[in-house]
Structures are given as structure tokens and as C-alpha cells.
Design a protein around this motif. Sequence first.
Motif, PDB file in Angstrom:
ATOM      1  N   PRO A 189       0.825  -0.951  -0.089  1.00 59.77           N
ATOM      2  CA  PRO A 189       0.084  -0.478  -0.080  1.00 59.77           C
ATOM      3  C   PRO A 189       0.766   1.270  -0.186  1.00 59.77           C
ATOM      4  CG  PRO A 189      -0.431  -1.211   2.424  1.00 59.77           C
ATOM      5  CD  PRO A 189       0.417  -2.248   1.227  1.00 59.77           C
ATOM      6  N   TRP A 190       2.168   1.255   0.169  1.00 57.60           N
ATOM      7  CA  TRP A 190       3.038   2.365   0.234  1.00 57.60           C
ATOM      8  C   TRP A 190       3.608   2.608  -0.712  1.00 57.60           C
ATOM      9  CZ3 TRP A 190       4.119  -2.237   2.111  1.00 57.60           C
ATOM     10  CH2 TRP A 190       5.399  -2.149   2.233  1.00 57.60           C
ATOM     11  N   LYS A 191       3.789   1.787  -2.094  1.00 57.96           N
ATOM     12  CA  LYS A 191       4.098   2.084  -3.501  1.00 57.96           C
ATOM     13  C   LYS A 191       3.083   2.282  -4.440  1.00 57.96           C
ATOM     14  CE  LYS A 191       7.864  -1.101  -2.067  1.00 57.96           C
ATOM     15  NZ  LYS A 191       9.089   0.566  -2.439  1.00 57.96           N
ATOM     16  N   TYR A 192       3.339   2.792  -5.263  1.00 58.32           N
ATOM     17  CA  TYR A 192       2.105   2.532  -6.536  1.00 58.32           C
ATOM     18  C   TYR A 192       1.917   1.103  -7.290  1.00 58.32           C
ATOM     19  CZ  TYR A 192       3.967   7.564  -7.172  1.00 58.32           C
ATOM     20  OH  TYR A 192       3.765   9.179  -6.628  1.00 58.32           O
ATOM     21  N   GLY A 193       0.513   1.566  -7.495  1.00 60.27           N
ATOM     22  CA  GLY A 193       0.043   0.151  -8.167  1.00 60.27           C
ATOM     23  C   GLY A 193       0.834  -0.950  -8.544  1.00 60.27           C
ATOM     24  N   PHE A 194       2.164  -0.691  -9.606  1.00 60.54           N
ATOM     25  CA  PHE A 194       2.186  -1.397 -10.565  1.00 60.54           C
ATOM     26  C   PHE A 194       3.188  -2.161  -9.591  1.00 60.54           C
ATOM     27  CE2 PHE A 194       5.512   2.508 -10.741  1.00 60.54           C
ATOM     28  CZ  PHE A 194       6.241   2.113 -10.598  1.00 60.54           C
ATOM     29  N   LYS A 195       3.697  -2.106  -8.549  1.00 62.03           N
ATOM     30  CA  LYS A 195       4.885  -2.626  -7.855  1.00 62.03           C
ATOM     31  C   LYS A 195       3.601  -3.970  -7.515  1.00 62.03           C
ATOM     32  CE  LYS A 195       8.215  -1.974  -6.566  1.00 62.03           C
ATOM     33  NZ  LYS A 195       9.462  -2.542  -7.617  1.00 62.03           N
ATOM     34  N   SER A 196       2.540  -4.102  -6.745  1.00 65.30           N
ATOM     35  CA  SER A 196       1.833  -5.322  -7.070  1.00 65.30           C
ATOM     36  C   SER A 196       0.885  -6.110  -7.196  1.00 65.30           C
ATOM     37  CB  SER A 196       0.512  -4.736  -5.639  1.00 65.30           C
ATOM     38  OG  SER A 196       0.448  -3.692  -5.178  1.00 65.30           O
ATOM     39  N   ILE A 197       1.691  -7.294  -8.065  1.00 60.51           N
ATOM     40  CA  ILE A 197       2.390  -7.795  -9.618  1.00 60.51           C
ATOM     41  C   ILE A 197       0.549  -8.893  -8.943  1.00 60.51           C
ATOM     42  CG2 ILE A 197       4.649  -8.864  -8.447  1.00 60.51           C
ATOM     43  CD1 ILE A 197       4.861  -9.885 -10.738  1.00 60.51           C
ATOM     44  N   LYS A 198       0.266  -8.635 -10.093  1.00 62.29           N
ATOM     45  CA  LYS A 198      -0.603  -9.997 -10.235  1.00 62.29           C
ATOM     46  C   LYS A 198      -0.564 -11.502 -10.456  1.00 62.29           C
ATOM     47  CE  LYS A 198      -3.974  -6.773 -10.704  1.00 62.29           C
ATOM     48  NZ  LYS A 198      -2.150  -5.033 -11.704  1.00 62.29           N
ATOM     49  N   SER A 199      -1.102 -12.269 -10.405  1.00 63.61           N
ATOM     50  CA  SER A 199      -1.149 -13.807 -10.808  1.00 63.61           C
ATOM     51  C   SER A 199       0.354 -14.263 -10.757  1.00 63.61           C
ATOM     52  CB  SER A 199      -2.416 -13.703 -11.779  1.00 63.61           C
ATOM     53  OG  SER A 199      -3.091 -13.500 -12.132  1.00 63.61           O
ATOM     54  N   ILE A 200       0.962 -14.184  -9.706  1.00 62.68           N
ATOM     55  CA  ILE A 200       2.097 -14.901  -9.578  1.00 62.68           C
ATOM     56  C   ILE A 200       2.542 -16.536  -9.931  1.00 62.68           C
ATOM     57  CG2 ILE A 200       3.675 -15.150  -7.718  1.00 62.68           C
ATOM     58  CD1 ILE A 200       2.424 -12.529  -6.667  1.00 62.68           C
ATOM     59  N   VAL A 201       2.938 -16.603  -9.987  1.00 59.92           N
ATOM     60  CA  VAL A 201       3.635 -17.847 -10.610  1.00 59.92           C
ATOM     61  C   VAL A 201       5.346 -18.618 -10.201  1.00 59.92           C
ATOM     62  CG1 VAL A 201       2.046 -18.850 -12.728  1.00 59.92           C
ATOM     63  CG2 VAL A 201       4.383 -17.602 -12.586  1.00 59.92           C
ATOM     64  N   LYS A 202       5.873 -17.192 -10.062  1.00 59.99           N
ATOM     65  CA  LYS A 202       7.755 -17.906  -9.873  1.00 59.99           C
ATOM     66  C   LYS A 202       7.897 -16.323  -8.540  1.00 59.99           C
ATOM     67  CE  LYS A 202      10.224 -18.339 -13.000  1.00 59.99           C
ATOM     68  NZ  LYS A 202      10.499 -19.083 -13.936  1.00 59.99           N
ATOM     69  N   VAL A 203       8.843 -16.845  -7.616  1.00 57.18           N
ATOM     70  CA  VAL A 203       9.275 -15.852  -6.384  1.00 57.18           C
ATOM     71  C   VAL A 203      11.150 -17.130  -6.565  1.00 57.18           C
ATOM     72  CG1 VAL A 203       9.534 -15.823  -3.943  1.00 57.18           C
ATOM     73  CG2 VAL A 203       7.379 -16.004  -5.114  1.00 57.18           C
ATOM     74  N   ARG A 204      11.896 -15.363  -7.086  1.00 53.27           N
ATOM     75  CA  ARG A 204      13.271 -16.048  -6.605  1.00 53.27           C
ATOM     76  C   ARG A 204      14.118 -15.119  -5.612  1.00 53.27           C
ATOM     77  NH1 ARG A 204      15.085 -15.022 -11.636  1.00 53.27           N
ATOM     78  NH2 ARG A 204      14.246 -16.984 -12.306  1.00 53.27           N
TER      79      ARG A 204
END
Length: 329
Positions: free
Chosen positions: A239-254
Amino acid sequence: MLIRQKRRSDCAEHEVTDESVYLNRRQFMKASSGLALGSGLIGNAMAAVQSGNGLQPHANIANAFSSIKETAYGAGETVAPFDVATTYNNFYEFGYGKGDPEERAASLKTTPWTITVEGEAEKTGEFDLDDIINMSVLEERIYRLRCVEAWSMVIPWVGVSLGDVLKQFKPTSKAKYVYFETLYDPKQMPGQNGGGIEWPYREGLRIDEAMHPLAMFAVGMYGSVLPNQNGAPVRLVLPWKYGFKSIKSIVKVRFVEHMPKTTWSMLAPSEYGFYANVNPQVDHPRWSQGQERRLPGGIVFPNVIKTDMFNGYDEVAGLYSGMDLKRNY
């Protein structure tokens, strides 16, 4: 990213779903709390996700979301109507129009859903979403969402702490950053057929940002599962960042040692930095960030308000102590 045409959210407040619809939905979920919970709750719930306009009541959804913990986050905020939050979206995988995700996201299959975990962590591999999320600790957090395009809304999200999710993979001391990736499947996501973006969508956080208590791994909103157009079945909420940082439909974490490349900072580095903290003192090259248009609002008399540093979430300020936030935009 400039807005040039009339959009669904430009309607007057009387033309959208009243907040009482959301409150009634919460009452429905609570009334179903006595039902027995089955296995594979997220998968079962996702099987009932709607296409298009809204969620349809379904027993499995009620089972999975019947014991959501209410929190103090967002107390006193006026929540955006459900119909605004689900019809006015940036989800370029389905098109560049604000209404495109709602109209086209029905093609996305959200069950089964797996997430691949890689990099500097002791526990890596491919994991079913049901095994990553502990459904018994779902909580609701009402957060302000501030888009880099200078519009905003208030949304009640459902999910868990991102930090709690990441800790179970036991990141090592080399893990200075966390990289996230969206599903890449042009057949399901027609917007990925071109569009000038190097797909899949990529985002990243510093590890301490990802572990901050405000960071959320969301699987729902408005008391039920995420609609496809809002990032089903799982997305970040920062919530403290612009919305484009809140990535959607996540399939990978590295988990990585060095700052990862992210989609918008690769596409236009002079406009979209890695941090993307809401900062009214740093304007976008093409518009001011000092104010925002809070949705819903009328066309003639939009609800324009002042933008606060970190979107008003001052508790994250310590993460950036000593940093030049104009340079690290």
C-alpha cells in the motif's frame, strides 16, 4: 499511461454498487462459518470464481473465507464500491483499456495453481498454492491503493502477511531481494500477444520491504476470492508503493542477491524506478504526483485529494532512512 478516454470509473457515485453490497457479502460469509471446511480450499474456491462482473455465492467460497480475521487496518476509510474496484483495472495482460481485464479475464484458469520458488533459499521447488497459504489465518486489511497515474481507491483485501509466506522458504543471508513473476500464457492472457512489453511481467522488492508487516500476499477482496481481473488467484498488495508494484497472478518467486530487473523500470527507466514509493515530491515526467483522483467520483466534480508521502503509511519510513528518495524513485 496517460488517460485519454472516458472510463467506467468516471461515473457518478449513484451509478455504482453501494457499499452495503459488500457489507451484505461479509454477512453472508460469516453466516456460513458453521459449514465444515474441506481440503484444497483455495483450489475449490477458485473453481467457483466468476467471469466478468462479480462473484457468485458458492458454498466452497463461503467455506474458505468464513473465518476471515478483521483487522484495524483502514478503520474509518470509505471503501470503493465493488463494481468500481472490479471494472477499473490496469492488468495489461488482458489489454490496455481499464475495462479490458473485466471483459477478457474469464479466459484465465486459476485452478490448479502452482508457484515456483528459486534462488537463495533452503526450501525451493514447485508448490501448490494451497500448500503456501494457511487458510486458517486469512485476514482482511483495508488499504489505500494509489496508482502512478494519479488515481486511487480504497479496497478491502483478504490474505496473509507476505513476510510469513516468504519465511517458510528459509531465505539465506545472500537473499537481499525478492523477484516475482506473473504467469506468461498468451492463450489465456491475450494482451501478452505484443503490446510493447517484454513479457512476462516482472517485479521485485528489497528483502526488508517484502518482510515489512504491511506487505500482503492477497488471495481475496471484499470478503471473497480475487476476481480474475484483479489478479487471481494471488497477488501482492504493497500500500505504500504505486500500484504497479503489486504484481498479479504470481507464478514465480526468486530470492536473489542483486537488484532484479522489473518490467516498468526496464521499459521506461526515467519514469518508473525500482522503488516506486508514493512520493508527492517527485512528479512523474508527464504529470504531477501531488494530488490524486479518489474513485469513485463524478466527471464534472472529481474527488481530488492531496497525496501523502508513502501513501500515508508512515510506518515504512524507517526502511528508507538515509536514502535520497528523489534519486531512488
